[in-house]
Scaffold this motif. Structure first.
Motif, short mmCIF file in Angstrom:
data_model
loop_
_atom_site.label_atom_id
_atom_site.label_comp_id
_atom_site.label_asym_id
_atom_site.label_seq_id
_atom_site.Cartn_x
_atom_site.Cartn_y
_atom_site.Cartn_z
N GLN A 157 -5.03 -23.84 2.69
CA GLN A 157 -4.81 -25.27 2.69
C GLN A 157 -6.13 -26.02 2.91
O GLN A 157 -6.39 -27.04 2.27
CB GLN A 157 -3.80 -25.65 3.78
CG GLN A 157 -2.40 -25.13 3.54
CD GLN A 157 -1.84 -25.54 2.19
OE1 GLN A 157 -1.98 -26.71 1.79
NE2 GLN A 157 -1.23 -24.61 1.48
N GLU A 158 -6.95 -25.51 3.78
CA GLU A 158 -8.27 -26.12 4.02
C GLU A 158 -9.13 -26.04 2.77
O GLU A 158 -9.82 -27.00 2.41
CB GLU A 158 -8.95 -25.39 5.18
CG GLU A 158 -10.29 -25.97 5.57
CD GLU A 158 -10.90 -25.20 6.73
OE1 GLU A 158 -11.61 -25.85 7.52
OE2 GLU A 158 -10.68 -23.98 6.85
N MET A 159 -9.09 -24.91 2.08
CA MET A 159 -9.88 -24.72 0.87
C MET A 159 -9.48 -25.73 -0.20
O MET A 159 -10.33 -26.37 -0.82
CB MET A 159 -9.68 -23.30 0.34
CG MET A 159 -10.44 -23.00 -0.94
SD MET A 159 -9.90 -21.45 -1.70
CE MET A 159 -10.25 -20.28 -0.39
N VAL A 160 -8.18 -25.86 -0.43
CA VAL A 160 -7.70 -26.77 -1.47
C VAL A 160 -8.05 -28.22 -1.15
O VAL A 160 -8.42 -29.00 -2.04
CB VAL A 160 -6.17 -26.60 -1.66
CG1 VAL A 160 -5.63 -27.67 -2.61
CG2 VAL A 160 -5.85 -25.21 -2.20
N GLN A 161 -7.98 -28.58 0.10
CA GLN A 161 -8.25 -29.96 0.50
C GLN A 161 -9.73 -30.30 0.48
O GLN A 161 -10.11 -31.43 0.16
CB GLN A 161 -7.68 -30.21 1.90
CG GLN A 161 -6.16 -30.17 1.97
CD GLN A 161 -5.64 -30.17 3.40
OE1 GLN A 161 -6.39 -30.34 4.35
NE2 GLN A 161 -4.34 -29.96 3.54
N GLU A 162 -10.57 -29.33 0.80
CA GLU A 162 -11.99 -29.61 0.99
C GLU A 162 -12.89 -29.24 -0.19
O GLU A 162 -14.04 -29.65 -0.24
CB GLU A 162 -12.51 -28.87 2.25
CG GLU A 162 -11.80 -29.25 3.53
CD GLU A 162 -12.03 -30.70 3.92
OE1 GLU A 162 -13.09 -31.24 3.55
OE2 GLU A 162 -11.16 -31.28 4.59
N ARG A 163 -12.41 -28.49 -1.14
CA ARG A 163 -13.29 -27.99 -2.20
C ARG A 163 -13.75 -29.13 -3.12
O ARG A 163 -13.08 -30.15 -3.26
CB ARG A 163 -12.57 -26.93 -3.02
CG ARG A 163 -11.45 -27.46 -3.89
CD ARG A 163 -10.73 -26.33 -4.58
NE ARG A 163 -9.59 -26.83 -5.34
CZ ARG A 163 -8.66 -26.06 -5.88
NH1 ARG A 163 -8.74 -24.75 -5.74
NH2 ARG A 163 -7.66 -26.58 -6.55
N ARG A 164 -14.88 -28.90 -3.74
CA ARG A 164 -15.36 -29.83 -4.76
C ARG A 164 -16.00 -29.03 -5.88
O ARG A 164 -16.39 -27.86 -5.70
CB ARG A 164 -16.34 -30.84 -4.17
CG ARG A 164 -17.66 -30.30 -3.71
CD ARG A 164 -18.44 -31.40 -2.98
NE ARG A 164 -19.76 -30.98 -2.58
CZ ARG A 164 -20.83 -31.04 -3.35
NH1 ARG A 164 -20.72 -31.50 -4.60
NH2 ARG A 164 -22.02 -30.65 -2.92
N PHE A 165 -16.11 -29.64 -7.03
CA PHE A 165 -16.61 -28.98 -8.22
C PHE A 165 -17.95 -29.57 -8.63
O PHE A 165 -18.16 -30.78 -8.55
CB PHE A 165 -15.62 -29.13 -9.37
CG PHE A 165 -14.33 -28.38 -9.16
CD1 PHE A 165 -14.16 -27.10 -9.67
CD2 PHE A 165 -13.29 -28.96 -8.45
CE1 PHE A 165 -12.99 -26.41 -9.48
CE2 PHE A 165 -12.10 -28.28 -8.26
CZ PHE A 165 -11.94 -27.00 -8.77
N VAL A 166 -18.86 -28.71 -9.08
CA VAL A 166 -20.11 -29.18 -9.67
C VAL A 166 -19.93 -29.21 -11.18
O VAL A 166 -19.34 -28.31 -11.77
CB VAL A 166 -21.30 -28.28 -9.27
CG1 VAL A 166 -21.55 -28.38 -7.78
CG2 VAL A 166 -21.08 -26.83 -9.67
N GLU A 167 -20.42 -30.26 -11.78
CA GLU A 167 -20.20 -30.47 -13.21
C GLU A 167 -21.39 -30.01 -14.05
O GLU A 167 -21.27 -29.14 -14.89
CB GLU A 167 -19.93 -31.96 -13.47
CG GLU A 167 -18.70 -32.51 -12.75
CD GLU A 167 -17.41 -32.20 -13.48
OE1 GLU A 167 -17.48 -31.63 -14.58
OE2 GLU A 167 -16.34 -32.52 -12.93
N GLU A 168 -22.53 -30.61 -13.82
CA GLU A 168 -23.70 -30.35 -14.66
C GLU A 168 -24.61 -29.27 -14.08
O GLU A 168 -25.45 -28.72 -14.78
CB GLU A 168 -24.50 -31.65 -14.83
CG GLU A 168 -23.69 -32.75 -15.50
CD GLU A 168 -24.46 -34.04 -15.62
OE1 GLU A 168 -25.61 -34.09 -15.12
OE2 GLU A 168 -23.93 -35.01 -16.20
N ASP A 169 -24.47 -28.96 -12.78
CA ASP A 169 -25.28 -27.93 -12.15
C ASP A 169 -24.54 -26.60 -12.19
O ASP A 169 -23.34 -26.53 -12.44
CB ASP A 169 -25.58 -28.30 -10.70
CG ASP A 169 -26.33 -29.63 -10.59
OD1 ASP A 169 -27.30 -29.79 -11.33
OD2 ASP A 169 -25.91 -30.47 -9.78
#
Length: 344
Positions: free
Chosen positions: A98-110
């Motif tokens: 649950q922590e992972m899903v809430q806190e994750r973010r994605f890098v787009e160009e890097d």
């Protein structure tokens, strides 16, 4: 025959630090295998853990997992299965998920640089290891950040995305101070094993795998036992005595924390920070040949520095009948037992 090439992870200097760095941050992450059309796997992006698991164990992940349309549902399904054989670990993983899903973010160009964890892996020709995710934290896991490569993520199937997330959960446990794994090989092995054996998952089989890859603890028939111990000379296997006829555990060293159900309405919760005596063990559990708990022995001293590390109502010896029902507690002077006393 499938041909392979060896890939060695190299140093990462990751710009996505957690605020001001302290010098104690540690990174781990999950890897994808990106393959071209001429590879044995065909064109696509696949989970390294899944590919290695199918190679290690000579069988595929259950087909029904491939019909899920959402990776989160697959992880939840796997953790629900894990509850049946390792509820303590499953509860921990569910919280982390649950922590992972809430806190994750994605890098787009890097892109994410490969992590150097001293590991060597094998991939099919026409494929390359790509860093799919990075989990950054300090040793006590108080500052946490999850970073994913979106370009790889959208090309992977829900099953391969779920495999990557499961790897993150397993490796997070492996990197806890009490396990202190320095690379991801054991975590990938365990993740691959869980994936391919999901339909026939048993407590005994999981316990042997966990002990083999040197994880600290495992659930066993209602209580948590130690699989490895840490002392002045580092980690060593915890002794376990087995019943000859049933093949089940007879005696094991207690893990420092556990929740023990005594009745429908009562659970004895214990959380200690103490380590076993270097010379022997005063905290252990015995089981009947049926697998039910026979008795639980706690050390002769209550750890009054912690309200959670105490005896049960002043008693340090709990007894159960052959049906697994708690029926008596008492205060005893426990016998110090040694490794050789666990030998069959």
């Amino acid at each position: 025959m499938m041909k392979f090439v060896v890939v060695i992870f190299i140093l990462v200097i990751n710009s996505y630090a957690i605020g001001m760095p302290s010098g104690y941050e540690r990174g781990n992450g999950g890897s994808f295998v990106a393959c071209d059309a001429g590879s044995p796997l065909g064109k696509g992006v696949f989970s390294l853990d899944r590919i290695e698991g199918e190679q290690d164990f000579g069988k595929s992940v259950p087909m029904h997992l491939q019909y899920f349309y959402d990776e989160n549902l697959i992880v939840e399904y796997i953790l629900d299965r894990l509850v049946e054989v390792s509820p303590t670990r499953a509860t921990l993983y569910q919280e982390w998920f649950q922590e992972m899903v809430q806190e994750r973010r994605f890098v787009e160009e890097d892109s994410l640089s490969p992590l150097r964890d001293g590991d060597v892996t094998i991939v099919p020709q026409g494929c390359a290891i790509m860093q799919g995710a990075v989990f950054m934290t300090d040793p006590k896991q108080t500052k946490i950040q999850f970073i994913y490569d979106r370009g790889l993520w959208i090309k992977a199937s829900p099953l391969d995305r779920a495999s990557l997330m499961l790897h993150e959960l397993v490796y997070r446990e492996a990197r806890l101070i009490e396990n202190n794994h320095i690379n991801s090989r054991a975590s990938r092995y365990l993740t691959g094993w869980l994936l391919v054996h999901l339909d026939e998952l048993t407590q005994d089989a999981l316990l042997k795998i966990l002990k083999g890859v040197q994880f600290r603890m495992a659930d066993y028939n209602g209580i948590v036992i130690s699989l490895t111990l840490y002392g002045r000379n580092g980690f060593r296997p915890a002794p376990i005595l087995w019943h000859r006829d049933s093949g089940r555990i007879h005696k094991a060293v207690l893990y420092r924390s556990f929740n023990l159900r005594l009745s429908e309405d009562e659970v004895f919760r214990r959380h200690c920070h103490s380590e076993p005596n270097e010379k022997g063990f005063m905290e252990y559990v015995e089981f009947y040949p049926s697998g039910h708990i026979k008795d639980v022995t706690l050390s002769e001293t209550e750890w009054r520095s912690s309200a959670e590390c105490t005896f049960y109502k002043g008693a340090n010896f709990l007894e159960f009948d052959e049906s697994g029902r708690f029926y008596r507690s008492s205060l005893i002077a426990p016998k110090l037992i040694y490794d050789h006393e666990f030998e069959n």
